[in-house]
Design a protein around this motif. Structure first.
Motif, mmCIF file in Angstrom:
data_model
loop_
_atom_site.group_PDB
_atom_site.id
_atom_site.type_symbol
_atom_site.label_atom_id
_atom_site.label_comp_id
_atom_site.label_asym_id
_atom_site.label_seq_id
_atom_site.Cartn_x
_atom_site.Cartn_y
_atom_site.Cartn_z
ATOM 1 N N UNK A 1 0.809 -1.236 0.000
ATOM 2 C CA UNK A 1 0.000 0.000 0.000
ATOM 3 C C UNK A 1 0.834 1.273 0.000
ATOM 4 N N UNK A 2 2.081 1.213 0.464
ATOM 5 C CA UNK A 2 2.921 2.406 0.469
ATOM 6 C C UNK A 2 3.221 2.910 -0.939
ATOM 7 N N UNK A 3 3.090 2.040 -1.930
ATOM 8 C CA UNK A 3 3.430 2.416 -3.303
ATOM 9 C C UNK A 3 2.243 2.952 -4.086
ATOM 10 N N UNK A 4 1.049 2.886 -3.511
ATOM 11 C CA UNK A 4 -0.151 3.344 -4.215
ATOM 12 C C UNK A 4 -0.212 4.866 -4.207
ATOM 13 N N UNK A 5 -0.355 5.451 -5.388
ATOM 14 C CA UNK A 5 -0.314 6.905 -5.518
ATOM 15 C C UNK A 5 -1.673 7.559 -5.311
ATOM 16 N N UNK A 6 -2.754 6.771 -5.376
ATOM 17 C CA UNK A 6 -4.093 7.364 -5.309
ATOM 18 C C UNK A 6 -4.488 7.783 -3.899
#
Length: 298
Positions: A17-22
């Motif tokens: 989840x740390x990589x999700x930009x939204x």
């Protein structure tokens, strides 16, 4: 607890989840923290129990037995060019209970391998032996890195594509046998067996072909997009779950890939069904990109 190897996939699932930009950074950190802390709190109690009993911080008290009896024995056999039976006495020397003891009376024995049953009997009587077994197994793997890597790679490929044929061993150890020697006599039951095998081959093909399509679509929509990151995470988990049992393949057969199949199947589904990308794949096809660029220029 049924498959301790799944713990290796926990960081990917928790930290992706740390990589999700939204989402905002605060929300990403909260989700990742919950995904990491809750399972860790649940599993730590069992790890603490096993540490007090064996001296090893592990989820499985039999994990050391599996590595010692299977991985270390396979590596030694490959490195010295000897059979598994010839390698067993050297590994049995660390065990305290002699081979002529009543192994059959010990709980946890399978009756299929003398060294495995002997090791299980020893660990049942003295759980602290798990530590010395693991240390010696690791030393064997480190002393023979080439054989360890080659056997792991071979097991990994087999776990990915090797079908299971009911009634036929997944691996035929210490023989030059082929599947032609295991031809079944014509009967309705045997026809069902081969039909089941053909079905599994078809499912494996659909999974890996779908995974390949999903990877291609992931790069089409952008390798760092949220949809692609979810696919990379699920694919990483699936492959990582296949890796720990790869070195044990010659003893534990294809059933160890069952844990990875659900993750790989989800990835494959996104490859076969473009709508799974919530429209991202269709928007970023070559024709759509050209039309979008023309509209922007106008």
């Amino acid at each position: 607890l049924a498959r301790p190897a799944a713990v290796s996939a926990l960081p990917i699932l928790a930290l992706s989840p740390l990589l999700l930009k939204s989402s905002s950074w605060s929300k990403r950190i909260r989700v990742a923290s919950l995904g990491l802390l809750l399972p860790s709190a649940l599993l730590s109690t069992w790890v603490l129990r096993n540490y007090r009993a064996t001296g090893l911080a592990t989820l499985s008290t039999t994990g050391a037995v599996n590595i010692y009896v299977t991985a270390a024995r396979e590596v030694l056999s490959a490195a010295h060019g000897t059979s598994l039976a010839a390698t067993s006495p050297a590994l049995a020397s660390v065990l305290k209970i002699p081979a002529d003891s009543a192994v059959a009376k010990c709980p946890g024995v399978c009756g299929c391998d003398e060294l495995y049953d002997l090791a299980m009997c020893n660990v049942t009587a003295d759980p602290t032996l798990s530590r010395s077994m693991l240390q010696r197994a690791n030393s064997v793997l480190w002393r023979h890195p080439v054989e360890s890597v080659l056997l792991t790679l071979d097991g990994f490929i087999r776990l990915c594509i090797w079908p299971h044929i009911p009634g036929v061993p997944d691996v035929l150890p210490n023989t030059q046998s082929t599947l032609s020697e295991w031809r079944l006599k014509p009967s309705l039951v045997d026809f069902a067996v081969w039909l089941t095998t053909a079905f599994e081959i078809g499912v494996l093909f659909l999974i890996w072909a779908g995974v390949a399509k999903a990877v291609r679509q992931g790069f089409d929509v952008g390798a760092r997009s949220d949809g692609a990151i979810l696919i990379w995470s699920l694919l990483g988990v699936g492959l990582l779950l296949l890796l720990p049992p790869s070195l044990l393949f010659y003893n534990w057969q294809t059933r160890y890939r069952c844990l990875a199949i659900p993750f790989l199947a989800i990835v494959a589904a996104t490859g076969w069904f473009r709508g799974a990308w919530s429209g991202q794949a269709s928007v970023y096809t070559s024709d759509s990109r050209a039309n979008t660029s023309a509209l922007r220029r106008s």
